[in-house]
Structures are given as structure tokens and as C-alpha cells.
Design a protein around this motif. Sequence first.
Motif, PDB file in Angstrom:
ATOM      1  N   PHE A 164       0.825  -1.205   0.000  1.00  0.00           N
ATOM      2  CA  PHE A 164       0.000   0.000   0.000  1.00  0.00           C
ATOM      3  C   PHE A 164       0.861   1.257   0.000  1.00  0.00           C
ATOM      4  CE2 PHE A 164       0.322  -1.934   4.161  1.00  0.00           C
ATOM      5  CZ  PHE A 164       0.683  -0.908   5.028  1.00  0.00           C
ATOM      6  N   GLU A 165       0.319   2.308  -0.571  1.00  0.00           N
ATOM      7  CA  GLU A 165       0.994   3.609  -0.691  1.00  0.00           C
ATOM      8  C   GLU A 165       0.310   4.606   0.236  1.00  0.00           C
ATOM      9  OE1 GLU A 165       1.879   7.012  -4.145  1.00  0.00           O
ATOM     10  OE2 GLU A 165       0.659   5.232  -4.588  1.00  0.00           O
ATOM     11  N   TYR A 166       1.103   5.409   0.915  1.00  0.00           N
ATOM     12  CA  TYR A 166       0.510   6.362   1.851  1.00  0.00           C
ATOM     13  C   TYR A 166       1.417   7.573   2.029  1.00  0.00           C
ATOM     14  CZ  TYR A 166       3.785   4.095   5.086  1.00  0.00           C
ATOM     15  OH  TYR A 166       4.911   3.592   5.689  1.00  0.00           O
ATOM     16  N   VAL A 167       0.830   8.636   2.550  1.00  0.00           N
ATOM     17  CA  VAL A 167       1.564   9.875   2.847  1.00  0.00           C
ATOM     18  C   VAL A 167       1.348  10.228   4.311  1.00  0.00           C
ATOM     19  CG1 VAL A 167       1.656  12.369   2.428  1.00  0.00           C
ATOM     20  CG2 VAL A 167       1.490  10.772   0.497  1.00  0.00           C
ATOM     21  N   LEU A 168       2.423  10.613   4.986  1.00  0.00           N
ATOM     22  CA  LEU A 168       2.364  11.084   6.365  1.00  0.00           C
ATOM     23  C   LEU A 168       2.693  12.574   6.388  1.00  0.00           C
ATOM     24  CD1 LEU A 168       4.361   8.284   8.219  1.00  0.00           C
ATOM     25  CD2 LEU A 168       1.901   8.657   8.322  1.00  0.00           C
ATOM     26  N   THR A 169       1.770  13.363   6.875  1.00  0.00           N
ATOM     27  CA  THR A 169       1.984  14.803   6.947  1.00  0.00           C
ATOM     28  C   THR A 169       2.197  15.219   8.400  1.00  0.00           C
ATOM     29  OG1 THR A 169       0.587  15.161   5.011  1.00  0.00           O
ATOM     30  CG2 THR A 169       1.041  17.072   6.406  1.00  0.00           C
ATOM     31  N   SER A 170       3.366  15.758   8.671  1.00  0.00           N
ATOM     32  CA  SER A 170       3.719  16.264   9.994  1.00  0.00           C
ATOM     33  C   SER A 170       3.767  17.784   9.941  1.00  0.00           C
ATOM     34  CB  SER A 170       5.083  15.713  10.424  1.00  0.00           C
ATOM     35  OG  SER A 170       5.046  14.299  10.482  1.00  0.00           O
ATOM     36  N   PRO A 171       3.846  18.447  11.083  1.00  0.00           N
ATOM     37  CA  PRO A 171       3.872  19.916  11.080  1.00  0.00           C
ATOM     38  C   PRO A 171       5.005  20.513  10.252  1.00  0.00           C
ATOM     39  CG  PRO A 171       3.423  19.117  13.293  1.00  0.00           C
ATOM     40  CD  PRO A 171       3.753  17.906  12.468  1.00  0.00           C
ATOM     41  N   ASN A 172       6.167  19.866  10.191  1.00  0.00           N
ATOM     42  CA  ASN A 172       7.325  20.451   9.526  1.00  0.00           C
ATOM     43  C   ASN A 172       7.649  19.870   8.161  1.00  0.00           C
ATOM     44  OD1 ASN A 172       7.849  22.188  11.715  1.00  0.00           O
ATOM     45  ND2 ASN A 172       8.943  20.549  12.789  1.00  0.00           N
ATOM     46  N   TYR A 173       7.152  18.679   7.859  1.00  0.00           N
ATOM     47  CA  TYR A 173       7.450  18.076   6.562  1.00  0.00           C
ATOM     48  C   TYR A 173       6.455  16.955   6.292  1.00  0.00           C
ATOM     49  CZ  TYR A 173       9.550  14.044   8.923  1.00  0.00           C
ATOM     50  OH  TYR A 173       9.755  12.942   9.699  1.00  0.00           O
ATOM     51  N   SER A 174       6.500  16.447   5.058  1.00  0.00           N
ATOM     52  CA  SER A 174       5.614  15.359   4.656  1.00  0.00           C
ATOM     53  C   SER A 174       6.429  14.279   3.963  1.00  0.00           C
ATOM     54  CB  SER A 174       4.533  15.888   3.720  1.00  0.00           C
ATOM     55  OG  SER A 174       3.603  14.873   3.385  1.00  0.00           O
ATOM     56  N   SER A 175       6.133  13.015   4.260  1.00  0.00           N
ATOM     57  CA  SER A 175       6.835  11.898   3.636  1.00  0.00           C
ATOM     58  C   SER A 175       5.836  10.963   2.968  1.00  0.00           C
ATOM     59  CB  SER A 175       7.653  11.113   4.673  1.00  0.00           C
ATOM     60  OG  SER A 175       6.785  10.526   5.628  1.00  0.00           O
ATOM     61  N   ALA A 176       6.293  10.264   1.927  1.00  0.00           N
ATOM     62  CA  ALA A 176       5.469   9.296   1.216  1.00  0.00           C
ATOM     63  C   ALA A 176       6.188   7.964   1.195  1.00  0.00           C
ATOM     64  CB  ALA A 176       5.186   9.775  -0.200  1.00  0.00           C
ATOM     65  N   SER A 177       5.425   6.863   1.225  1.00  0.00           N
ATOM     66  CA  SER A 177       6.039   5.545   1.314  1.00  0.00           C
ATOM     67  C   SER A 177       5.172   4.480   0.667  1.00  0.00           C
ATOM     68  CB  SER A 177       6.272   5.143   2.779  1.00  0.00           C
ATOM     69  OG  SER A 177       7.096   6.050   3.458  1.00  0.00           O
ATOM     70  N   PHE A 178       5.827   3.354   0.345  1.00  0.00           N
ATOM     71  CA  PHE A 178       5.158   2.099   0.061  1.00  0.00           C
ATOM     72  C   PHE A 178       5.483   1.149   1.206  1.00  0.00           C
ATOM     73  CE2 PHE A 178       5.746   3.508  -4.408  1.00  0.00           C
ATOM     74  CZ  PHE A 178       4.415   3.449  -4.824  1.00  0.00           C
ATOM     75  N   ALA A 179       4.508   0.344   1.614  1.00  0.00           N
ATOM     76  CA  ALA A 179       4.742  -0.725   2.581  1.00  0.00           C
ATOM     77  C   ALA A 179       4.302  -2.035   1.955  1.00  0.00           C
ATOM     78  CB  ALA A 179       3.970  -0.473   3.867  1.00  0.00           C
TER      79      ALA A 179
END
Length: 241
Positions: free
Chosen positions: A186-201
Amino acid sequence: MVASSISLSCFSPCLSNKLNYLSHSNESPRNTAISSFSNVIGAGTETTSDDDGQFVGRLQRRPLLLGLGTLTASVLPANHPLKAEEIPAKYREFVDFKDGYSYIYPQDWKDFDFRGHDSAFKDRYLQLQNVRVRFIPTQKKDIHELGPMEEVVSNLVKHVYAAPNQRPTIYDMQERSVDGKNYYTFEYVLTSPNYSSASFATIGVGNGRYYTLIVGALERRWRRVRDQLKVVADSFKILDI
């Protein structure tokens, strides 16, 4: 379709504790494995440094919560590493016969220790662009025993990967079968206050173990590296031990 606002944090130090429905045992330590240096052809990744602390925009994609279908792959026998000609250009293969898994990764990435993981490789210049694998014991024999893909991924996102300061979005879920073993990716994005990351798991069950591979990068680079990292996620394979 409205995106799910479930939180995904692949850096959570309490993964093993929160997965106690699988096992209460400790993880196995990192072990020596084989990293193939075949098919080494000029690096394809960029070498300019990014400011990992800055958040720059969101990708304009329509998020998907439900799975889009099943992918079926046919590869070599379970305990056979890839032949040199079968490793894509600009990738290397990592094979761990002792712990029972393999995957490929970009050829110019380097090995590093990622806490709580059995193996990990990262871009030489971008710390948050990396792949890592971990596993914990389980009595399950197949990923399907955990439940339907949508339910399993949602539970992982909400109860295991979540961090209080992250706002996640799931974009895609897929299932594939290789040598009789099933995997969810699955593909997902994590948005934090200072930056955003995207990943596959990619997750799978075999050898009495629950395996997880995560490969990701900063979201602002995702359009440039997404296809490259999807190859890594789709290459993960459990070997019989």
C-alpha cells in the motif's frame, strides 16, 4: 471518494508491542546476508542534497481507500535468488537466506543500521529516502489469516503506525501472489507539522514470521522517485527456511 485520515508512522518504536495479537516475542537480531553487485550500470538517482526539514506542498492525487485489484507475479523458485540478467538496471539484490527474505534496492544506496530492523539501505545524500525490513514471530501461516486487505491495512494504520503529530492518507492498496505466498502493498503519505513523507509498505507472512518492508522519501520528491521505489516494494519476497 474521501480519503481516510488514519495515521501511518513506520518509525514507531512500539510496533512489536502493538502487534501483540501476532506474538509477544522479541525480534531476531540483524544477520549477515548477500547483496548482489551484478548489473551495476550508472546511478539513476540524483545527488543533490534536499533540506529534509522543510515541508513543500502536497501531491495533487485523488486518494484511494479501497484496493484496486490483485497483482500476480511468477518468478524463480522460493529459495533461488535472481539471476544477474533478471535484476533491473540500476538496482542490486539483497538476499537473506538465514531470515528468509529478499528484495532489490537502488544500486547507489548504502547499508545502514535502522533501529529495530533486520536490514536497511538509504540514499547516500538523502537520509529519509530509504528501505528497511523488519519481522516479528507469528502463529499465522498466511497474510489472509489476518483478515481482508482493507481491514488489515486500516488497522495497521490506525493502531500500529499512527503517531499523534502525523496526518496520514492512504492512496492505494494492492495484493500480489508469488510462489504461493501472498503480499499486501500500500501507498501512503504522512503529513507532519514540519514536513511530509510518502512511502510504500509491503507486508507478508511466512516462516512463522510477519515481515514488513517500508520504502519511502520526502513527498516533495515523490513524483521523481515513486516509480523507482515501487519496484523495490514489489520485489519483496519471502524465502522458505
